[in-house]
Design an enzyme around this catalytic site. Structure first.
Site, PDB file in Angstrom:
ATOM      1  N   SER A   9      -3.311  -4.121  -2.137  1.00  0.00           N
ATOM      2  CA  SER A   9      -2.785  -2.765  -2.038  1.00  0.00           C
ATOM      3  C   SER A   9      -3.877  -1.722  -1.965  1.00  0.00           C
ATOM      4  O   SER A   9      -4.797  -1.729  -2.768  1.00  0.00           O
ATOM      5  CB  SER A   9      -1.994  -2.456  -3.312  1.00  0.00           C
TER       6      SER A   9
ATOM      7  N   ASP B 154      -3.631   1.670  -2.945  1.00  0.00           N
ATOM      8  CA  ASP B 154      -2.750   2.646  -3.606  1.00  0.00           C
ATOM      9  C   ASP B 154      -3.578   3.841  -4.039  1.00  0.00           C
ATOM     10  O   ASP B 154      -4.270   3.800  -5.060  1.00  0.00           O
ATOM     11  CB  ASP B 154      -2.074   2.009  -4.826  1.00  0.00           C
TER      12      ASP B 154
ATOM     13  N   SER C  47       0.808  -1.216   0.000  1.00  0.00           N
ATOM     14  CA  SER C  47       0.000   0.000   0.000  1.00  0.00           C
ATOM     15  C   SER C  47       0.843   1.269   0.000  1.00  0.00           C
ATOM     16  O   SER C  47       1.842   1.375   0.704  1.00  0.00           O
ATOM     17  CB  SER C  47      -0.925   0.013   1.213  1.00  0.00           C
TER      18      SER C  47
HETATM   19  O1  OAE Z   1       0.846  -3.715   3.535  1.00  0.00           O
HETATM   20  C1  OAE Z   1      -2.094  -7.918   5.967  1.00  0.00           C
HETATM   21  N1  OAE Z   1      -2.585  -3.637   3.057  1.00  0.00           N
HETATM   22  O2  OAE Z   1       0.536  -9.570   4.739  1.00  0.00           O
HETATM   23  S1  OAE Z   1      -2.865  -6.452   3.887  1.00  0.00           S
HETATM   24  C2  OAE Z   1       0.407  -8.353   4.783  1.00  0.00           C
HETATM   25  N2  OAE Z   1      -4.641  -0.747   2.936  1.00  0.00           N
HETATM   26  O3  OAE Z   1       1.092  -7.598   5.477  1.00  0.00           O
HETATM   27  C3  OAE Z   1      -3.036  -2.433   3.430  1.00  0.00           C
HETATM   28  N3  OAE Z   1      -0.320  -6.368   3.677  1.00  0.00           N
HETATM   29  O4  OAE Z   1      -2.377  -1.667   4.089  1.00  0.00           O
HETATM   30  C4  OAE Z   1      -4.419  -2.142   2.933  1.00  0.00           C
HETATM   31  O5  OAE Z   1      -0.283  -3.030   1.871  1.00  0.00           O
HETATM   32  C5  OAE Z   1      -5.371  -2.973   3.735  1.00  0.00           C
HETATM   33  C6  OAE Z   1      -2.032  -7.891   4.474  1.00  0.00           C
HETATM   34  C7  OAE Z   1      -6.011  -4.006   3.093  1.00  0.00           C
HETATM   35  C8  OAE Z   1      -6.871  -4.808   3.817  1.00  0.00           C
HETATM   36  C9  OAE Z   1      -7.103  -4.561   5.144  1.00  0.00           C
HETATM   37  C10 OAE Z   1      -6.469  -3.509   5.768  1.00  0.00           C
HETATM   38  C11 OAE Z   1      -5.588  -2.710   5.069  1.00  0.00           C
HETATM   39  C12 OAE Z   1      -0.628  -7.738   3.905  1.00  0.00           C
HETATM   40  C13 OAE Z   1      -1.437  -5.688   3.198  1.00  0.00           C
HETATM   41  C14 OAE Z   1      -1.393  -4.238   3.539  1.00  0.00           C
HETATM   42  C15 OAE Z   1      -0.195  -3.608   2.935  1.00  0.00           C
HETATM   43  C16 OAE Z   1      -2.660  -9.124   3.921  1.00  0.00           C
END
Ligand code: OAE
Length: 436
Positions: free
Chosen positions: A347, A349, A309
């Site tokens: 993501s 984004d 993200s």
């Molecule tokens: O780092 C937990 N997504 O394995 S979601 C992970 N905005 O670390 C977000 N990373 O930050 C999104 O981009 C988001 C994950 C999506 C869904 C729920 C909350 C936030 C993964 C992803 C994380 C990122 C599977």
């Protein structure tokens, strides 16, 4: 040019004088066309149109010898756009085993005021989504009206509610703004990325006073980068990520404008990390994050560290209208792609772009402004290129400024090692000795 309804323009040489019509927020002013002069007040000591100063200071990546195209502004930061103010709160406390509600805490919030924290006016804005698995509150009204009132805030996923509420409470506090002024601030723009792994996300460690502190502290000038503000607990390309910023001076038709970018980086996988054309992620394959907490099913939070993200805020003092700003916002994904990001499956984004030279009063009263010519390739391309370059540099700045962090359950995310990055730049013939 056949504009009807909200936009009507008349050619005046290289530029067009445009009269903005704006459907007033909750006040149903209607799409009337303006006839009067601009009514926006000056909320910053610096004029939005003052000539930008090239940088005597440069960002952390340039200081290390990373080459970039384009000319940065004075601070190589989003605050090079006159009037823009940035404030942050960084919360770092506790160590060891994660106990919900007790920490360790590694999170924060960043706020960006387009016209300074005391301004009652709104600015023209547009936004873009490269991949939408995330949350950015307040964006429907940006899409609908092309306007942005109040600050844009970037934070960890678990803080969205308190940040949103904090902005509303801070903006509506007695004696600050008139009701008509704060009504436009009831739908604040708050974007998130997930600081799971290092932070006590579900303990909700942020309090309203932390949000007020960020808002109160907003100012122009240099911007802290790395493990600060909303970027505190973020991970990028398998290294410690965080907050980054950069700017570009853009020359259009004999005039200079600034494009400034601020990002919150929680994006990218290691194998794709490319800096100044150097495949850094394929060269540095160790120093992987060590996530010690419970796994999230078969997701990668504790394993391969696929982090995607990215939040991007683009500010400019080039006089642009919302559809042009949306086009600028779309270039954030292009800048990020230079490092190897591709808008991954999980993501969020998001990018939002605003112009401090397109102002609206608290009623959305139509304001007359000069806007740049959309059909002039040289005009828009210069701004697009500046946005791409500044986004790219802001991302590298976040990586270079961030430091190794240990957080929840002793999980550790390592900083991009500076000595090895410099050695790689040299080996690939890309090292640019910093100017002293
Ligand atoms: O780092 C937990 N997504 O394995 S979601 C992970 N905005 O670390 C977000 N990373 O930050 C999104 O981009 C988001 C994950 C999506 C869904 C729920 C909350 C936030 C993964 C992803 C994380 C990122 C599977």
């Amino acid at each position: 040019m056949g504009m009807t309804g909200r936009w009507r323009a008349a050619r005046t040489g290289r530029r067009r004088a445009v009269r903005f019509g704006f459907l007033a927020l909750a006040l149903a002013v209607g799409p009337a066309l303006a006839s009067g002069p601009a009514r926006a007040q000056q909320s910053s000591p610096r004029s939005p149109n003052s000539e930008p100063t090239p940088s005597p200071q440069v960002g952390p990546a340039r200081q290390l010898g990373v080459p970039f195209s384009g000319t940065p502004g004075r601070f190589d930061a989003i605050t090079d756009v006159p009037g823009v103010e940035v404030g942050m709160t960084t919360l770092i406390r506790g160590e060891g085993k994660l106990i919900r509600g007790q920490g360790p805490v590694r999170t924060g919030v960043t706020v960006i005021f387009p016209l300074g924290k005391r301004a009652a006016e709104g600015v023209g804005a547009g936004r873009a989504v490269s991949n939408g698995t995330g949350e950015f509150t307040g964006m429907e009204i940006v899409d609908e009206t092309g306007l942005l009132f109040g600050p844009v805030a970037l934070t960890g996923t678990g803080n969205i509610a308190v940040v949103r509420q904090g902005i509303i409470d801070w903006s509506t506090r007695p004696g600050f703004l008139a009701p008509r002024e704060w009504i436009a601030r009831l739908l604040p723009a708050v974007g998130e990325t997930l600081d799971l792994g290092l932070n006590d996300v579900f303990g909700h460690p942020m309090a309203p006073r932390d949000v007020y502190a960020a808002l109160d502290s907003a100012s122009g000038g240099p911007v802290a980068q790395g493990n600060v503000g909303g970027g505190t607990g973020m991970v990028s390309y398998g290294f410690k990520g965080g907050t980054g910023t950069a700017s570009r001076i853009v020359r259009i038709g004999g005039r200079s404008y600034v494009v400034g970018v601020l990002i919150q980086a929680n994006n990218g996988s290691r194998r794709s990390l490319t800096i100044a054309g150097v495949p850094v992620g394929r060269e540095i394959t160790d120093l992987r994050p060590r996530f010690e907490g419970p796994r999230l099913g078969d997701t990668t939070t504790t394993g391969a560290a696929v982090k995607h993200s990215l939040l991007v805020v683009i500010a400019t003092n080039a006089p642009l209208v919302p559809h042009q700003l949306r086009r600028l916002a779309r270039r954030a994904g292009v800048g990020s792609a230079r490092l190897g990001s591709f808008g991954g499956n999980l993501s969020g984004d998001f990018a939002v772009a605003f112009s401090t030279a397109a102002r609206f009063d608290d009623r959305g009263t139509p304001v007359t402004a000069t806007i740049l010519d959309d059909w002039n390739e040289a005009t828009m391309d210069a701004l697009f290129e500046g946005s791409v370059q500044a986004t790219e540099e802001a991302e590298v700045n976040a990586l270079v400024a961030a430091r190794t962090m240990t957080g929840a359950d002793g999980s550790t995310v390592y900083a991009l090692p500076h000595d090895r990055l410099v050695a790689l730049l040299e080996r690939y013939g890309r090292y640019a000795p910093p100017k002293r």
